[in-house]
Design a protein around this motif. Structure first.
Motif, short mmCIF file in Angstrom:
data_model
loop_
_atom_site.label_atom_id
_atom_site.label_comp_id
_atom_site.label_asym_id
_atom_site.label_seq_id
_atom_site.Cartn_x
_atom_site.Cartn_y
_atom_site.Cartn_z
N ARG A 118 0.93 -1.31 0.00
CA ARG A 118 -0.01 -0.02 0.16
C ARG A 118 0.88 1.12 -0.03
NH1 ARG A 118 -5.40 -1.14 3.58
NH2 ARG A 118 -5.42 0.83 2.95
N TYR A 119 0.36 2.29 -0.60
CA TYR A 119 0.99 3.50 -0.63
C TYR A 119 0.10 4.75 0.08
CZ TYR A 119 4.24 0.88 -3.61
OH TYR A 119 4.99 0.04 -4.01
N ASP A 120 -0.96 4.28 0.43
CA ASP A 120 -1.94 5.19 1.17
C ASP A 120 -1.52 5.51 2.64
OD1 ASP A 120 -2.81 2.83 2.04
OD2 ASP A 120 -4.82 3.15 1.73
N HIS A 121 -0.69 5.00 3.16
CA HIS A 121 -0.32 5.31 4.40
C HIS A 121 -1.43 4.87 5.46
CE1 HIS A 121 2.63 7.74 2.04
NE2 HIS A 121 3.32 7.62 2.81
N ASP A 134 -2.77 7.89 13.83
CA ASP A 134 -1.52 7.65 13.09
C ASP A 134 -1.66 6.82 11.92
OD1 ASP A 134 -0.40 8.78 15.44
OD2 ASP A 134 -0.46 6.85 16.68
N ARG A 135 -0.62 7.11 11.05
CA ARG A 135 -0.57 6.34 9.87
C ARG A 135 0.66 5.64 9.77
NH1 ARG A 135 -4.40 7.36 5.64
NH2 ARG A 135 -5.73 8.76 6.40
N PHE A 136 0.64 4.45 9.03
CA PHE A 136 2.10 3.65 9.15
C PHE A 136 2.62 3.70 7.51
CE2 PHE A 136 -0.22 2.66 12.64
CZ PHE A 136 0.38 2.70 13.69
N ASP A 137 3.85 3.68 7.32
CA ASP A 137 4.45 3.72 6.16
C ASP A 137 5.44 2.85 6.04
OD1 ASP A 137 5.64 4.35 3.86
OD2 ASP A 137 6.10 6.42 4.27
N TYR A 138 5.60 1.87 4.79
CA TYR A 138 6.66 0.72 4.69
C TYR A 138 7.93 1.29 4.32
CZ TYR A 138 8.46 -3.73 2.94
OH TYR A 138 9.25 -4.70 3.00
N ILE A 139 7.79 2.57 3.76
CA ILE A 139 9.20 3.00 3.40
C ILE A 139 9.84 3.78 4.39
CG2 ILE A 139 10.12 4.56 1.70
CD1 ILE A 139 7.65 4.38 -0.23
N THR A 140 11.16 3.18 4.72
CA THR A 140 11.81 3.83 5.94
C THR A 140 12.70 4.67 5.74
OG1 THR A 140 13.19 1.57 6.13
CG2 THR A 140 11.24 1.70 7.25
N LYS A 141 13.22 4.63 4.39
CA LYS A 141 14.31 5.61 3.82
C LYS A 141 13.96 7.02 4.20
CE LYS A 141 13.33 5.94 -0.92
NZ LYS A 141 13.36 7.16 -1.63
N PRO A 142 14.78 7.76 4.51
CA PRO A 142 14.23 9.27 4.71
C PRO A 142 13.32 9.98 3.50
CG PRO A 142 16.51 9.10 5.38
CD PRO A 142 16.14 7.64 4.78
N HIS A 143 12.24 10.39 3.73
CA HIS A 143 11.49 11.07 2.72
C HIS A 143 10.35 12.16 3.59
CE1 HIS A 143 9.02 7.54 3.58
NE2 HIS A 143 7.95 8.30 3.04
N GLY A 144 9.83 13.03 3.01
CA GLY A 144 8.83 13.85 3.68
C GLY A 144 7.39 13.41 3.34
#
Length: 130
Positions: free
Chosen positions: A17-20, A65-75
């Motif tokens: 998913r990309y919708d956090h 709270d939302r969750f993100d699989y992408i852990t590399k630094p991004h805004g």
């Protein structure tokens, strides 16, 4: 950390998913595969995955709270109306002034960029105010 099929399903859900998603959204998705999973189990596993650095928790304005699989630094751009979260595709070094960070009274180990506003969809639905 011991292997858990439920935790693995939660991680796979986030990876697809990309919708956090919120914890409730993850719960509804994972429940398709594990009908007896509890919301508490999802919360505990999301917390554990955040603590181990496998996912990132994004605190939004309305307490979801939302969750993100992408852990590399991004805004992230966070809509203050619908709480939708979108990734900001930009070079973080260009967005954050490293020179200004030298004025901070401590050692900076990471930075996060969160931009708040009204998303395009919400702005189209706003009625003009008199």
């Amino acid at each position: 950390m011991n292997f858990s099929r439920q935790r693995d399903a939660i991680l796979n859900c986030l990876a697809s998913r990309y919708d956090h998603p919120t914890a409730d959204m993850v719960f509804e998705s994972v429940r398709q595969e594990f009908p007896k999973i509890s919301l508490g189990t999802v919360y505990r596993n999301l917390t554990l995955l955040c603590e181990t650095g496998d996912i990132v928790k994004i605190a939004t304005v309305k307490g979801f709270d939302r969750f993100d699989y992408i852990t590399k630094p991004h805004g992230h751009f966070i809509c203050t109306e619908c709480t939708q979260v979108c990734d900001i595709e930009a070079d973080m070094d260009q967005l954050i002034n490293k020179q200004e960070l030298k004025n901070i009274p401590g050692i900076v180990d990471r930075t996060e960029l969160m931009v708040f506003g009204i998303c395009t969809q919400c702005s189209e639905n706003l009625t003009p105010r008199d």
